[in-house]
Design a protein around this motif. Structure first.
Motif, mmCIF file in Angstrom:
data_model
loop_
_atom_site.group_PDB
_atom_site.id
_atom_site.type_symbol
_atom_site.label_atom_id
_atom_site.label_comp_id
_atom_site.label_asym_id
_atom_site.label_seq_id
_atom_site.Cartn_x
_atom_site.Cartn_y
_atom_site.Cartn_z
ATOM 1 N N LEU A 1 26.665 23.667 38.801
ATOM 2 C CA LEU A 1 27.726 22.714 39.121
ATOM 3 C C LEU A 1 29.103 23.333 38.939
ATOM 4 C CD1 LEU A 1 26.402 19.395 37.521
ATOM 5 C CD2 LEU A 1 26.661 19.893 39.957
ATOM 6 N N LEU A 2 29.221 24.338 38.044
ATOM 7 C CA LEU A 2 30.521 24.960 37.797
ATOM 8 C C LEU A 2 31.087 25.575 39.055
ATOM 9 C CD1 LEU A 2 29.973 26.676 34.328
ATOM 10 C CD2 LEU A 2 31.334 24.637 34.818
ATOM 11 N N TYR A 3 30.263 26.349 39.774
ATOM 12 C CA TYR A 3 30.778 26.993 40.976
ATOM 13 C C TYR A 3 30.527 26.164 42.230
ATOM 14 C CZ TYR A 3 26.068 28.569 42.338
ATOM 15 O OH TYR A 3 24.760 28.615 42.726
ATOM 16 N N THR A 4 29.647 25.133 42.136
ATOM 17 C CA THR A 4 29.388 24.293 43.303
ATOM 18 C C THR A 4 30.513 23.307 43.555
ATOM 19 O OG1 THR A 4 26.999 24.464 42.949
ATOM 20 C CG2 THR A 4 27.765 22.676 44.352
ATOM 21 N N VAL A 5 31.014 22.678 42.492
ATOM 22 C CA VAL A 5 32.047 21.657 42.669
ATOM 23 C C VAL A 5 33.335 21.962 41.907
ATOM 24 C CG1 VAL A 5 30.399 19.814 43.161
ATOM 25 C CG2 VAL A 5 31.051 20.256 40.796
ATOM 26 N N LEU A 6 33.223 22.619 40.738
ATOM 27 C CA LEU A 6 34.425 22.819 39.928
ATOM 28 C C LEU A 6 35.365 23.852 40.526
ATOM 29 C CD1 LEU A 6 36.010 22.162 37.393
ATOM 30 C CD2 LEU A 6 34.695 23.921 36.177
ATOM 31 N N THR A 7 34.825 25.036 40.876
ATOM 32 C CA THR A 7 35.674 26.094 41.421
ATOM 33 C C THR A 7 36.338 25.701 42.731
ATOM 34 O OG1 THR A 7 34.305 27.773 40.338
ATOM 35 C CG2 THR A 7 35.759 28.510 42.106
ATOM 36 N N PRO A 8 35.600 25.145 43.723
ATOM 37 C CA PRO A 8 36.278 24.710 44.955
ATOM 38 C C PRO A 8 37.298 23.600 44.714
ATOM 39 C CG PRO A 8 33.913 24.895 45.319
ATOM 40 C CD PRO A 8 34.132 25.007 43.842
ATOM 41 N N LEU A 9 37.107 22.828 43.615
ATOM 42 C CA LEU A 9 38.038 21.747 43.310
ATOM 43 C C LEU A 9 39.355 22.274 42.758
ATOM 44 C CD1 LEU A 9 38.582 18.667 42.952
ATOM 45 C CD2 LEU A 9 37.566 18.900 40.664
ATOM 46 N N ILE A 10 39.283 23.267 41.876
ATOM 47 C CA ILE A 10 40.507 23.742 41.232
ATOM 48 C C ILE A 10 41.194 24.860 42.008
ATOM 49 C CG2 ILE A 10 39.650 23.088 38.960
ATOM 50 C CD1 ILE A 10 39.056 25.983 38.387
ATOM 51 N N ASN A 11 40.489 25.471 42.965
ATOM 52 C CA ASN A 11 41.117 26.538 43.745
ATOM 53 C C ASN A 11 42.416 26.102 44.414
ATOM 54 O OD1 ASN A 11 39.476 28.696 43.146
ATOM 55 N ND2 ASN A 11 38.195 28.495 44.961
ATOM 56 N N LEU B 1 39.684 31.696 51.955
ATOM 57 C CA LEU B 1 38.978 31.257 50.759
ATOM 58 C C LEU B 1 38.765 29.747 50.799
ATOM 59 C CD1 LEU B 1 37.815 31.982 47.968
ATOM 60 C CD2 LEU B 1 40.084 31.534 47.009
ATOM 61 N N ALA B 2 39.773 29.017 51.256
ATOM 62 C CA ALA B 2 39.639 27.566 51.388
ATOM 63 C C ALA B 2 38.547 27.211 52.395
ATOM 64 C CB ALA B 2 40.976 26.953 51.816
ATOM 65 N N LEU B 3 38.481 27.955 53.500
ATOM 66 C CA LEU B 3 37.430 27.729 54.493
ATOM 67 C C LEU B 3 36.055 27.996 53.901
ATOM 68 C CD1 LEU B 3 36.490 27.134 57.370
ATOM 69 C CD2 LEU B 3 36.956 29.526 57.940
ATOM 70 N N ALA B 4 35.923 29.085 53.129
ATOM 71 C CA ALA B 4 34.648 29.401 52.482
ATOM 72 C C ALA B 4 34.255 28.315 51.490
ATOM 73 C CB ALA B 4 34.738 30.758 51.776
ATOM 74 N N ASP B 5 35.235 27.759 50.762
ATOM 75 C CA ASP B 5 34.953 26.671 49.822
ATOM 76 C C ASP B 5 34.430 25.438 50.549
ATOM 77 O OD1 ASP B 5 35.603 28.058 47.547
ATOM 78 O OD2 ASP B 5 37.687 27.389 47.495
ATOM 79 N N HIS C 1 44.743 32.863 37.958
ATOM 80 C CA HIS C 1 43.822 33.454 38.929
ATOM 81 C C HIS C 1 42.640 34.099 38.213
ATOM 82 C CE1 HIS C 1 43.179 36.609 42.366
ATOM 83 N NE2 HIS C 1 42.217 35.718 42.307
ATOM 84 N N LEU C 2 42.928 34.850 37.162
ATOM 85 C CA LEU C 2 41.889 35.557 36.430
ATOM 86 C C LEU C 2 40.922 34.584 35.752
ATOM 87 C CD1 LEU C 2 40.786 38.297 35.620
ATOM 88 C CD2 LEU C 2 42.326 38.257 33.652
ATOM 89 N N ALA C 3 41.437 33.466 35.258
ATOM 90 C CA ALA C 3 40.574 32.470 34.617
ATOM 91 C C ALA C 3 39.563 31.905 35.607
ATOM 92 C CB ALA C 3 41.429 31.349 34.028
ATOM 93 N N THR C 4 40.030 31.608 36.823
ATOM 94 C CA THR C 4 39.123 31.094 37.842
ATOM 95 C C THR C 4 38.114 32.149 38.275
ATOM 96 O OG1 THR C 4 40.860 29.634 38.666
ATOM 97 C CG2 THR C 4 38.998 30.043 40.123
#
Length: 309
Positions: free
Chosen positions: A276-286, A66-70, A244-247
């Protein structure tokens, strides 16, 4: 084909964020810092899981991918977005645009399926703890990861071929910071019904159905949590699952709002900001919600630092 009085488009102009020029430096610095943090956080996860024996279990192997995909996802978008911001617009050839959209879709498919697999892993671990090791062995883990990455390679090329056959006449302006599906379709002067329906079917298969699977998995997990007699045990397990569910809800919810709603010219600007939510926010908080609060990750990081010293 374009009519005689129309000019065939050979490149697109990405507008990015048409904000106050005084804010472009602030936006550039903000997104650059976020991108650096995303790279550091996700690369750290990949390194730790790869070298630590204590992390050589399915949950962390899925997390590594998942980190690689991010990283692939943000690297495909953010550097060019920074260029568009600082130049107050940027040009991209049609082949370059299609290439970016291919990697964009491929990364989304991989992320979506990996999040689904991770929820399945947690479902087995919590609901069937005694059978977990025999079910989620290394062979099944390998096959799940293989198909998470392969499905995008199998499905996306057909959509890219259809998109490449579209004609673009006169207008070449994309009010976005990336080459996304809705802006491309909005510019096309060709009949795009087939590719729109294909994209919708892919969205159902790879975004909506996995999202439903995740929700069902967590309903079962929460039911099992309620059966735990210890209050401390319930709170600890619920805390991990709720993060996890929130993300997952943020990630899938944004994708569904953007990609499963038919393209509408009035909604493109809103989609740009929601992206922007899934472009930068999700990979940032993962890295934070999946690992930085995790005891095993912290111990492995401490061991890595002590080894370097």
């Amino acid at each position: 084909m374009c009519e005689d009085n129309q000019t065939m488009v050979t490149e697109f102009l990405l507008l990015g964020f048409q904000s106050n020029p005084n804010l472009k430096i602030l936006l550039f610095i903000l997104f650059l810092l976020i991108y650096i943090v995303i790279l550091i956080g996700n690369l750290l996860i990949i390194v730790l899981v790869s070298i630590s024996r204590r992390l050589n279990i399915p949950m962390y192997v899925f997390l590594k991918h998942l980190a690689l995909a991010d990283i692939l996802f943000t690297t495909n978008i953010v550097p060019n977005m920074l260029h568009v911001i600082i130049r107050e617009g940027g040009r991209m050839s049609i082949p370059g645009c299609m290439s970016q959209y291919y990697m964009h879709s491929f990364s989304i498919f991989a992320q979506s399926l990996l999040l689904t697999v991770m929820s399945f892993d947690r479902y087995l671990a919590i609901c069937y703890p005694l059978r977990y090791s025999s079910i989620m062995d290394h062979k099944l883990c390998f096959h799940l990861i293989f198909w998470c990455w392969s499905i995008g390679f199998i499905l996306i090329p057909s959509e890219i071929i259809l998109l490449s056959q579209l004609q673009f006449c006169d207008s070449n302006i994309i009010d976005h910071f990336l080459c996304d599906f809705a802006p491309i379709i909005n510019l096309s002067s060709s009949d795009s019904v087939i590719v729109i329906w294909e994209d919708f079917v892919f969205s159902i298969l790879v975004i909506f159905l996995p999202f439903v699977f995740v929700i069902v998995s967590y309903v079962c997990i929460f039911i099992e949590i309620l059966k735990i007699s210890s209050t401390t045990g319930r709170q600890k397990t619920f805390s991990i699952c709720s993060s996890h569910l929130a993300t997952v809800c943020t990630y899938y919810g944004t994708l569904i709002a953007i990609y499963m709603v038919p393209p509408d010219g009035n909604s493109l600007n809103g989609n740009k900001w929601r992206s922007l939510l899934y472009t930068v926010l999700t990979p940032l908080i993962n890295p934070i919600i999946y690992s930085m609060r995790n005891k095993e990750i912290k111990v492995s990081l401490h061991e890595l630092i002590c080894r370097k010293e």
